[in-house]
Scaffold this motif. Structure first.
Motif, mmCIF file in Angstrom:
data_model
loop_
_atom_site.group_PDB
_atom_site.id
_atom_site.type_symbol
_atom_site.label_atom_id
_atom_site.label_comp_id
_atom_site.label_asym_id
_atom_site.label_seq_id
_atom_site.Cartn_x
_atom_site.Cartn_y
_atom_site.Cartn_z
ATOM 1 N N VAL A 131 40.297 27.540 37.057
ATOM 2 C CA VAL A 131 40.742 28.749 37.740
ATOM 3 C C VAL A 131 42.246 28.674 37.945
ATOM 4 O O VAL A 131 42.766 27.659 38.397
ATOM 5 C CB VAL A 131 40.015 28.909 39.093
ATOM 6 N N SER A 132 42.937 29.764 37.614
ATOM 7 C CA SER A 132 44.384 29.847 37.793
ATOM 8 C C SER A 132 44.706 30.885 38.863
ATOM 9 O O SER A 132 44.542 32.090 38.628
ATOM 10 C CB SER A 132 45.064 30.240 36.482
ATOM 11 N N SER B 65 34.470 24.268 41.533
ATOM 12 C CA SER B 65 33.378 23.405 41.964
ATOM 13 C C SER B 65 32.034 24.134 41.926
ATOM 14 O O SER B 65 31.033 23.605 41.430
ATOM 15 C CB SER B 65 33.654 22.887 43.370
ATOM 16 N N VAL B 66 32.009 25.356 42.427
ATOM 17 C CA VAL B 66 30.763 26.137 42.445
ATOM 18 C C VAL B 66 30.313 26.463 41.023
ATOM 19 O O VAL B 66 29.134 26.304 40.683
ATOM 20 C CB VAL B 66 30.940 27.431 43.277
ATOM 21 N N LEU B 67 31.234 26.918 40.180
ATOM 22 C CA LEU B 67 30.875 27.229 38.799
ATOM 23 C C LEU B 67 30.416 25.985 38.047
ATOM 24 O O LEU B 67 29.467 26.037 37.268
ATOM 25 C CB LEU B 67 32.064 27.863 38.067
ATOM 26 N N SER C 21 43.451 25.529 46.769
ATOM 27 C CA SER C 21 42.186 25.169 47.399
ATOM 28 C C SER C 21 41.094 26.181 47.050
ATOM 29 O O SER C 21 39.949 25.807 46.795
ATOM 30 C CB SER C 21 42.362 25.079 48.919
ATOM 31 N N CYS C 22 41.446 27.465 47.028
ATOM 32 C CA CYS C 22 40.487 28.510 46.633
ATOM 33 C C CYS C 22 40.054 28.294 45.186
ATOM 34 O O CYS C 22 38.874 28.406 44.851
ATOM 35 C CB CYS C 22 41.100 29.895 46.784
#
Length: 76
Positions: A55-56, A42-44, A35-36
């Protein structure tokens, strides 16, 4: 995630039509769940000039595909 105070990417004022896509990887600490990672992606992804971001949480890094004429990569 609260430790991030300086933006990784900032917009540039450039009308150059020669579009190239580059990839940059950033280390990101304290990512504890998918979720993080999704929130960061989403923001990027909403930034002008960012084509996509992955993101990993396991590797603790973000890979960002961006257009260098539209956005500048800055070190934190």
């Amino acid at each position: 995630m609260d430790d991030l105070k300086v933006p990784l990417l900032k917009p540039l004022d450039n009308n150059n039509k020669d579009i190239r896509i580059r990839t940059v990887k950033f280390k990101i600490g304290d990512i504890e769940c998918a979720s993080c990672a999704t929130t960061i992606e989403s923001v990027l992804g909403k930034l002008d000039g960012v084509k996509n971001a992955t993101v990993s949480p396991i590797q603790g890094q973000a890979a960002v595909n961006y257009i260098p004429e539209l956005i500048n990569v800055s070190e934190v």
